[in-house]
Write a protein that holds these residues in place. Structure first.
Motif, PDB file in Angstrom:
ATOM      1  N   GLY A  64       0.802  -1.249   0.075  1.00 64.69           N
ATOM      2  CA  GLY A  64      -0.136   0.158   0.108  1.00 64.69           C
ATOM      3  C   GLY A  64       0.797   1.388   0.118  1.00 64.69           C
ATOM      4  O   GLY A  64       0.184   2.287  -0.150  1.00 64.69           O
ATOM      5  N   GLN A  65       2.185   1.078  -0.003  1.00 69.32           N
ATOM      6  CA  GLN A  65       3.057   2.335   0.047  1.00 69.32           C
ATOM      7  C   GLN A  65       3.282   2.725  -1.338  1.00 69.32           C
ATOM      8  O   GLN A  65       3.569   1.745  -2.088  1.00 69.32           O
ATOM      9  CB  GLN A  65       4.345   2.062   0.945  1.00 69.32           C
ATOM     10  N   HIS A  66       3.095   4.094  -1.714  1.00 69.18           N
ATOM     11  CA  HIS A  66       3.342   4.233  -2.898  1.00 69.18           C
ATOM     12  C   HIS A  66       4.359   5.463  -3.113  1.00 69.18           C
ATOM     13  O   HIS A  66       5.310   5.340  -3.051  1.00 69.18           O
ATOM     14  CB  HIS A  66       1.859   4.673  -3.655  1.00 69.18           C
ATOM     15  N   ILE A  67       3.732   6.746  -3.338  1.00 67.13           N
ATOM     16  CA  ILE A  67       4.471   7.809  -3.436  1.00 67.13           C
ATOM     17  C   ILE A  67       3.752   8.887  -2.195  1.00 67.13           C
ATOM     18  O   ILE A  67       2.505   8.811  -2.247  1.00 67.13           O
ATOM     19  CB  ILE A  67       4.293   8.656  -4.707  1.00 67.13           C
ATOM     20  N   THR A  68       4.535   9.350  -1.436  1.00 60.83           N
ATOM     21  CA  THR A  68       4.228  10.162  -0.363  1.00 60.83           C
ATOM     22  C   THR A  68       4.698  11.664  -0.617  1.00 60.83           C
ATOM     23  O   THR A  68       5.916  11.846  -0.587  1.00 60.83           O
ATOM     24  CB  THR A  68       4.624   9.767   1.197  1.00 60.83           C
ATOM     25  N   ASN A  69       3.895  12.513  -0.368  1.00 66.56           N
ATOM     26  CA  ASN A  69       4.109  14.004  -0.481  1.00 66.56           C
ATOM     27  C   ASN A  69       4.420  14.411   0.889  1.00 66.56           C
ATOM     28  O   ASN A  69       3.629  14.351   1.689  1.00 66.56           O
ATOM     29  CB  ASN A  69       3.100  14.637  -1.180  1.00 66.56           C
ATOM     30  N   PHE A  70       5.390  15.137   1.367  1.00 67.76           N
ATOM     31  CA  PHE A  70       5.719  15.865   2.545  1.00 67.76           C
ATOM     32  C   PHE A  70       5.566  17.432   2.547  1.00 67.76           C
ATOM     33  O   PHE A  70       6.063  17.912   1.738  1.00 67.76           O
ATOM     34  CB  PHE A  70       7.221  15.514   3.088  1.00 67.76           C
ATOM     35  N   ILE A  71       4.818  17.638   3.432  1.00 67.38           N
ATOM     36  CA  ILE A  71       4.506  19.281   3.640  1.00 67.38           C
ATOM     37  C   ILE A  71       5.279  19.682   4.612  1.00 67.38           C
ATOM     38  O   ILE A  71       5.199  19.117   5.825  1.00 67.38           O
ATOM     39  CB  ILE A  71       2.892  19.306   3.684  1.00 67.38           C
ATOM     40  N   GLU A  72       5.885  20.814   4.495  1.00 65.32           N
ATOM     41  CA  GLU A  72       6.588  21.709   5.436  1.00 65.32           C
ATOM     42  C   GLU A  72       5.863  22.282   6.475  1.00 65.32           C
ATOM     43  O   GLU A  72       4.990  23.002   5.969  1.00 65.32           O
ATOM     44  CB  GLU A  72       7.852  22.337   4.821  1.00 65.32           C
ATOM     45  N   VAL A  73       6.117  22.057   7.672  1.00 63.41           N
ATOM     46  CA  VAL A  73       5.459  22.831   8.860  1.00 63.41           C
ATOM     47  C   VAL A  73       6.529  23.595   9.789  1.00 63.41           C
ATOM     48  O   VAL A  73       7.524  22.866   9.703  1.00 63.41           O
ATOM     49  CB  VAL A  73       4.503  21.775   9.645  1.00 63.41           C
ATOM     50  N   ASP A  74       6.130  24.453  10.279  1.00 65.99           N
ATOM     51  CA  ASP A  74       6.819  25.091  11.300  1.00 65.99           C
ATOM     52  C   ASP A  74       7.069  24.228  12.515  1.00 65.99           C
ATOM     53  O   ASP A  74       8.137  24.443  13.257  1.00 65.99           O
ATOM     54  CB  ASP A  74       6.383  26.499  11.779  1.00 65.99           C
ATOM     55  N   SER A  75       6.175  23.631  12.880  1.00 60.32           N
ATOM     56  CA  SER A  75       6.217  22.841  14.169  1.00 60.32           C
ATOM     57  C   SER A  75       5.421  21.438  14.043  1.00 60.32           C
ATOM     58  O   SER A  75       4.301  21.315  13.769  1.00 60.32           O
ATOM     59  CB  SER A  75       5.494  23.496  15.532  1.00 60.32           C
ATOM     60  N   ILE A  76       6.132  20.518  13.947  1.00 60.71           N
ATOM     61  CA  ILE A  76       5.479  19.097  13.862  1.00 60.71           C
ATOM     62  C   ILE A  76       4.550  18.698  14.950  1.00 60.71           C
ATOM     63  O   ILE A  76       3.607  18.133  14.524  1.00 60.71           O
ATOM     64  CB  ILE A  76       6.730  17.812  13.548  1.00 60.71           C
ATOM     65  N   ASP A  77       5.071  18.959  16.154  1.00 58.68           N
ATOM     66  CA  ASP A  77       4.191  18.483  17.060  1.00 58.68           C
ATOM     67  C   ASP A  77       2.802  19.337  17.255  1.00 58.68           C
ATOM     68  O   ASP A  77       1.763  18.601  17.267  1.00 58.68           O
ATOM     69  CB  ASP A  77       4.857  18.977  18.615  1.00 58.68           C
ATOM     70  N   GLU A  78       2.736  20.674  16.714  1.00 60.49           N
ATOM     71  CA  GLU A  78       1.453  21.254  16.463  1.00 60.49           C
ATOM     72  C   GLU A  78       0.602  20.931  15.334  1.00 60.49           C
ATOM     73  O   GLU A  78      -0.468  20.590  15.572  1.00 60.49           O
ATOM     74  CB  GLU A  78       1.915  22.900  16.184  1.00 60.49           C
TER      75      GLU A  78
END
Length: 122
Positions: A64-78
């Protein structure tokens, strides 16, 4: 505003996928030297000739893993807290990537996968 900063391609045969994308798009793909797993960094170019979004290729760890887009955030915890608050799901917990920052894997309310990335090293 949050933007896609990175993408990951999951592959059964990493070197076969590397060859495919190098030959199809002319991407520069090199082994990531400090990774705990077999991981290759992808350098893309925009039509303007400027550096495009970076990516990577890694061994597929689960179906089920294919292509994953990563979105930049200021705080991963938030961002993780907000994903949960809005009805999404954290499917890969926050983890550190040496010399880069933190990532986490998520699913939205419709079951679509995406990643969060907090860049701490620039």
């Amino acid at each position: 505003m949050a933007s896609i900063i990175h993408f990951d391609i999951s592959a059964e045969d990493v070197l076969r996928a590397k060859s495919f994308y190098e030959n199809l798009f002319g991407w520069k793909i090199e082994k990531f030297p400090n990774g705990p797993t077999e991981y290759y960094l992808i350098e893309t170019l925009a039509k303007t000739g400027e550096k495009g979004i970076g990516g990577g290729i890694a061994k597929r760890e689960k179906s089920g893993q294919h292509i994953t887009n990563f979105i930049e955030v200021d705080s991963i915890d938030e961002a993780i807290a907000k994903v949960r608050e809005l009805g999404g799901e954290i499917v890969e917990p926050k983890s550190m990537i040496s010399n880069i920052g933190y990532i986490a894997g998520c699913k939205d309310t419709e079951g679509n996968s995406f990643g969060l990335m907090e860049v701490t090293e620039k």
